[in-house]
Scaffold this motif. Structure first.
Motif, mmCIF file in Angstrom:
data_model
loop_
_atom_site.group_PDB
_atom_site.id
_atom_site.type_symbol
_atom_site.label_atom_id
_atom_site.label_comp_id
_atom_site.label_asym_id
_atom_site.label_seq_id
_atom_site.Cartn_x
_atom_site.Cartn_y
_atom_site.Cartn_z
ATOM 1 N N ALA A 22 0.439 -1.288 -0.546
ATOM 2 C CA ALA A 22 0.013 -0.104 -0.271
ATOM 3 C C ALA A 22 1.249 0.924 -0.229
ATOM 4 O O ALA A 22 0.248 2.575 -0.673
ATOM 5 N N LYS A 23 2.172 1.027 1.289
ATOM 6 C CA LYS A 23 2.834 2.433 0.739
ATOM 7 C C LYS A 23 3.583 2.505 -0.335
ATOM 8 O O LYS A 23 3.550 3.720 -0.825
ATOM 9 N N GLU A 24 4.250 1.781 -1.159
ATOM 10 C CA GLU A 24 5.096 1.358 -2.315
ATOM 11 C C GLU A 24 4.091 2.292 -3.455
ATOM 12 O O GLU A 24 4.207 3.160 -3.972
ATOM 13 N N LYS A 25 1.949 1.455 -3.379
ATOM 14 C CA LYS A 25 1.194 1.915 -4.323
ATOM 15 C C LYS A 25 0.914 3.868 -4.127
ATOM 16 O O LYS A 25 0.668 3.876 -5.015
ATOM 17 N N VAL A 29 7.611 5.690 -13.943
ATOM 18 C CA VAL A 29 7.878 5.668 -13.062
ATOM 19 C C VAL A 29 7.541 3.101 -13.088
ATOM 20 O O VAL A 29 6.227 3.101 -13.185
ATOM 21 N N VAL A 30 8.731 2.795 -13.293
ATOM 22 C CA VAL A 30 8.772 1.281 -13.477
ATOM 23 C C VAL A 30 7.739 1.279 -12.748
ATOM 24 O O VAL A 30 6.958 -0.326 -12.179
ATOM 25 N N THR A 31 9.043 0.869 -11.567
ATOM 26 C CA THR A 31 8.097 0.616 -10.298
ATOM 27 C C THR A 31 8.718 1.077 -8.787
ATOM 28 O O THR A 31 10.204 2.234 -9.356
ATOM 29 N N VAL A 32 8.206 1.473 -7.907
ATOM 30 C CA VAL A 32 8.918 1.508 -6.707
ATOM 31 C C VAL A 32 9.286 0.977 -5.497
ATOM 32 O O VAL A 32 7.785 -0.004 -5.756
ATOM 33 N N GLU A 33 10.059 0.344 -4.908
ATOM 34 C CA GLU A 33 10.660 -0.410 -4.132
ATOM 35 C C GLU A 33 10.821 0.345 -2.655
ATOM 36 O O GLU A 33 11.665 0.982 -2.007
ATOM 37 N N ILE A 34 10.488 -0.270 -1.375
ATOM 38 C CA ILE A 34 10.555 0.084 0.049
ATOM 39 C C ILE A 34 11.260 -1.507 0.398
ATOM 40 O O ILE A 34 11.231 -2.705 0.939
ATOM 41 N N VAL A 35 12.541 -1.095 0.616
ATOM 42 C CA VAL A 35 13.819 -1.945 1.064
ATOM 43 C C VAL A 35 13.640 -1.474 2.444
ATOM 44 O O VAL A 35 14.521 -0.778 2.396
ATOM 45 N N THR A 86 15.247 2.014 3.067
ATOM 46 C CA THR A 86 15.752 2.988 1.469
ATOM 47 C C THR A 86 14.503 2.387 0.465
ATOM 48 O O THR A 86 13.966 2.263 0.707
ATOM 49 N N ILE A 87 14.007 3.686 -0.151
ATOM 50 C CA ILE A 87 13.357 3.736 -1.177
ATOM 51 C C ILE A 87 13.649 3.667 -2.547
ATOM 52 O O ILE A 87 14.321 4.499 -2.368
ATOM 53 N N ARG A 88 13.121 2.922 -3.606
ATOM 54 C CA ARG A 88 14.332 3.130 -4.587
ATOM 55 C C ARG A 88 13.090 3.103 -5.692
ATOM 56 O O ARG A 88 11.836 2.514 -5.914
ATOM 57 N N VAL A 89 13.345 4.716 -6.567
ATOM 58 C CA VAL A 89 12.602 4.783 -7.338
ATOM 59 C C VAL A 89 13.523 4.327 -8.982
ATOM 60 O O VAL A 89 14.307 4.881 -9.538
ATOM 61 N N ALA A 111 14.715 9.273 9.662
ATOM 62 C CA ALA A 111 15.292 9.262 8.448
ATOM 63 C C ALA A 111 15.434 8.261 7.254
ATOM 64 O O ALA A 111 14.551 7.303 7.420
ATOM 65 N N TYR A 112 15.340 8.087 5.907
ATOM 66 C CA TYR A 112 15.154 6.928 5.105
ATOM 67 C C TYR A 112 15.954 8.018 3.980
ATOM 68 O O TYR A 112 16.807 8.519 3.893
ATOM 69 N N THR A 113 16.336 6.611 3.223
ATOM 70 C CA THR A 113 17.362 6.863 1.895
ATOM 71 C C THR A 113 16.401 6.667 0.602
ATOM 72 O O THR A 113 15.830 5.588 0.698
#
Length: 157
Positions: free
Chosen positions: A4-7, A24-30, A37-40, A73-75
């Motif tokens: 839900a957060k990634e959406k 935006v191909v996808t978003v990942e939270i890891v 870390t938020i990957r866009v 904090a987040y990256t």
């Protein structure tokens, strides 16, 4: 496929990405909850350049600052999808038909949850990804897919 957060992050980024001429191909939270870390992943029809990623880093960061997705904090990482490009939408599965892909499902389908085969497109009527695996066609419901990506090929000549 997305949490839900990634959406919600994807929805916040897509309008600006469209106006910038990128997808935006996808978003990942890891990573950990305390320091995620938020990957866009961004792309264009012709591929994405380092300069385009650098420019996108600015507006992606501005949007993240506005919505403040995590307390503390987040990256943030903004990059190309790479050689093993993630597949998320019906359009992705259509666009990469003919390429080899790896698909992981949420649960077993025909006795397995990991598939490697050739993408044969997407059936809009059944909302299934079509994948040729070991000489047989597998119809994998899009809603059952946990993760999918193109299997990149590196050729040495």
């Amino acid at each position: 496929m997305l949490t839900a957060k990634e959406k919600s992050l994807l929805a916040a980024l897509e309008p600006r990405a469209a106006s910038e001429g990128v997808e935006v191909v996808t978003v990942e939270i890891v990573g950990s909850r305390k320091a995620p870390t938020i990957r866009v992943y961004l792309d264009t029809a012709k591929g994405i350049s380092f300069d385009e990623i650098t420019a996108a880093q600015v507006w992606v960061n501005e949007i993240m600052d506005e919505i403040d997705p995590f307390p503390g904090a987040y990256t943030l990482e903004v990059s190309s999808p790479g050689i093993d490009r993630p597949l998320r939408t019906p359009e992705h599965f259509e666009r990469f038909a003919g390429d080899e892909a790896y698909v992981v499902t949420n649960g077993p389908i025909e006795g397995r949850s990991r598939f490697t085969g050739t993408l044969a497109g997407f059936n809009a009527e059944t909302e299934c990804v079509l994948l040729d695996v070991d000489g047989a066609r597998c119809d994998i419901p899009l809603d059952d897919i946990k993760k999918a990506h193109v299997k990149g090929v590196v050729e040495f000549r």
